[in-house]
Design an enzyme around this catalytic site. Structure first.
Site, short mmCIF file in Angstrom:
data_model
loop_
_atom_site.label_atom_id
_atom_site.label_comp_id
_atom_site.label_asym_id
_atom_site.label_seq_id
_atom_site.Cartn_x
_atom_site.Cartn_y
_atom_site.Cartn_z
N LYS A 12 -29.00 70.14 36.09
CA LYS A 12 -29.86 68.95 36.07
C LYS A 12 -29.46 68.00 37.19
O LYS A 12 -28.33 68.01 37.67
CB LYS A 12 -29.77 68.21 34.73
CG LYS A 12 -28.37 67.70 34.31
CD LYS A 12 -27.94 66.37 34.92
CE LYS A 12 -26.54 65.95 34.47
NZ LYS A 12 -25.98 64.87 35.28
N PRO A 97 -22.48 73.92 40.40
CA PRO A 97 -21.17 73.43 40.85
C PRO A 97 -20.30 72.96 39.69
O PRO A 97 -20.79 72.33 38.74
CB PRO A 97 -21.52 72.25 41.77
CG PRO A 97 -22.98 72.24 41.95
CD PRO A 97 -23.61 73.25 41.06
N VAL A 98 -19.00 73.28 39.76
CA VAL A 98 -18.05 72.89 38.72
C VAL A 98 -17.67 71.41 38.91
O VAL A 98 -17.34 71.00 40.03
CB VAL A 98 -16.79 73.79 38.79
CG1 VAL A 98 -15.71 73.29 37.82
CG2 VAL A 98 -17.16 75.23 38.48
N ALA A 99 -17.72 70.61 37.82
CA ALA A 99 -17.40 69.17 37.87
C ALA A 99 -18.16 68.48 38.99
O ALA A 99 -17.64 67.61 39.68
CB ALA A 99 -15.89 68.95 38.02
N GLY A 100 -19.44 68.87 39.15
CA GLY A 100 -20.21 68.35 40.28
C GLY A 100 -21.21 67.28 39.93
O GLY A 100 -21.91 66.77 40.79
N GLY A 104 -22.97 71.34 34.67
CA GLY A 104 -22.73 72.78 34.58
C GLY A 104 -21.99 73.16 33.30
O GLY A 104 -22.35 74.13 32.63
N SER A 106 -21.95 71.50 30.52
CA SER A 106 -22.88 71.27 29.41
C SER A 106 -23.90 72.40 29.33
O SER A 106 -24.27 72.84 28.24
CB SER A 106 -23.60 69.93 29.60
OG SER A 106 -22.68 68.87 29.60
N ALA A 107 -24.37 72.88 30.49
CA ALA A 107 -25.31 73.99 30.51
C ALA A 107 -24.68 75.22 29.86
O ALA A 107 -25.33 75.93 29.09
CB ALA A 107 -25.73 74.31 31.95
N ASP A 139 -24.60 65.52 27.43
CA ASP A 139 -25.51 66.24 28.33
C ASP A 139 -25.84 67.64 27.84
O ASP A 139 -26.51 68.40 28.53
CB ASP A 139 -24.89 66.36 29.74
CG ASP A 139 -24.91 65.04 30.50
OD1 ASP A 139 -25.55 64.08 30.04
OD2 ASP A 139 -24.26 64.98 31.57
O1 C5P Z 1 -20.42 63.13 26.02
P1 C5P Z 1 -19.46 63.65 27.02
O2 C5P Z 1 -18.35 64.44 26.40
O3 C5P Z 1 -20.11 64.39 28.16
O4 C5P Z 1 -18.78 62.38 27.68
C1 C5P Z 1 -17.67 62.48 28.53
C2 C5P Z 1 -17.14 61.09 28.81
O5 C5P Z 1 -18.07 60.40 29.66
C3 C5P Z 1 -16.97 60.21 27.61
O6 C5P Z 1 -15.70 60.40 27.02
C4 C5P Z 1 -17.08 58.82 28.21
O7 C5P Z 1 -15.89 58.45 28.88
C5 C5P Z 1 -18.14 59.03 29.28
N1 C5P Z 1 -19.51 58.74 28.78
C6 C5P Z 1 -19.86 57.44 28.54
N2 C5P Z 1 -21.12 57.15 28.08
C7 C5P Z 1 -22.03 58.13 27.90
C8 C5P Z 1 -21.69 59.47 28.15
C9 C5P Z 1 -20.40 59.75 28.60
O8 C5P Z 1 -19.04 56.51 28.72
N3 C5P Z 1 -23.24 57.82 27.46
#
Ligand code: C5P
Length: 302
Positions: A12, A97-100, A104, A106-107, A139
């Protein structure tokens, strides 16, 4: 009996990422307009006597091959929901891409949900898969749907959006990744530094831009380019100042707009048409990937 299922899952780009203030639970309220693009990972689930995971592709050294991988967590969450053991081998062929900043990981979580559901013959209703996905990460639900969607709350509560035509993108992949929590923390720090406050209640509630939703619906790249917006961009550029040069290079090559994808460090360029995208990619060189949007959501391959 089915012994292996392969699912294709899209990356995405966030065409709008409006970030509200920091909530007491550590998350931020979002108005997050996701657009699925035609860069894919493939997740294959194979019958096994215990949960194992392998991966192939660019930068896979950077992804965990244990129970912390979102694909493994997805298999465990789905198995728990049905009261069965998560005995499966998951293989991830990575092209996202990894951590891009293109979701990825989440996919892969979404792909594992769909692949295990089919392998185990569970027939989990789509609404339940979306709910499980939302519990795994903000995501993870979107790649189940694909197309375009507005995500609110943490970004996990989705409403599908209409897309009226193809959009041609070029993605400039960066060396190394950016940690999503670190980028959100930097966004908060910059807001405090600017004196605007960073907490929920201090920052205006994020809302989707009607002009952006209309541009998507019309399939109008020029209109979309004019309203692309990412509240995490300043934070990503603060942590990776070199990305500003990438943005300038893509714009110089004729992109209608350039924006950091999600929390970065991938930079996304929107082109007027296919030829324009090819030209931007040629100027950016080997880091560039061309992709068309919208892409379909997670798909079980025959
Ligand atoms: O939901 P996810 O595990 O992808 O989120 C990773 C980190 O990104 C969370 O721990 C938070 O630090 C940050 N985040 C946030 N607000 C969001 C989504 C993610 O602060 N709506």
């Amino acid at each position: 009996m089915v012994t292996a299922v392969t699912v294709r899952v899209p990356a995405k780009v966030n065409v709008q990422l409006a970030v509200g203030g920091l909530r007491p639970d550590g998350f931020h309220d979002l108005a997050n307009v996701f657009l699925a693009v035609g860069l894919y990972d493939h997740v294959t689930a194979t019958s096994a006597d215990r949960l194992t995971i392998t991966a192939e592709g660019r930068d896979v050294a950077g992804i965990p091959l244990d129970g912390t991988n979102l694909a493994a967590r997805a298999a465990v969450a789905l198995a728990e929901r049905h009261g069965i053991a998560p005995d499966v081998h998951l293989h991830i062929a990575k092209d996202i891409p990894v951590a891009g900043g293109m979701a990825g990981g989440s996919a892969d979580g979404a792909g594992a949900l769909v692949a295990c559901d089919a392998l185990w013959g569970l027939g989990t209703p789509p609404a339940d898969l979306l709910e499980i996905a939302g519990g795994l990460g903000s995501d993870v639900p979107f790649p189940l749907l694909g197309g375009a969607a507005l995500g609110v709350g943490r970004g996990e509560r989705l409403t599908a959006l209409e897309v009226g035509g193809a959009f041609h993108w070029v993605f400039a992949l960066a060396d190394g990744g950016l940690s999503t929590p670190a980028v959100y923390r930097e966004c908060d720090r910059l807001r405090r530094e600017q004196g605007t406050g960073d907490l929920a209640g201090e920052v205006p509630a994020p809302v989707a831009d009607p002009a952006l939703v209309a541009a998507l619906a019309a399939g109008d790249a020029h209109a979309l380019a004019a309203v692309l917006a990412n509240d995490l961009q300043d934070a990503a550029l603060s942590l990776r100042p070199d990305l500003a040069r990438t943005v300038a290079t893509g714009l110089g090559a004729g992109a209608l707009a350039g924006i950091v994808s999600g929390s970065g460090p991938t930079v996304a360029f929107l082109a007027a048409e296919e030829e324009g995208a090819a030209k931007i990619a040629a100027v950016l060189g080997s880091c560039a990937r061309v992709a068309v949007a919208p892409a379909p959501g997670s798909t079980v391959l025959p």
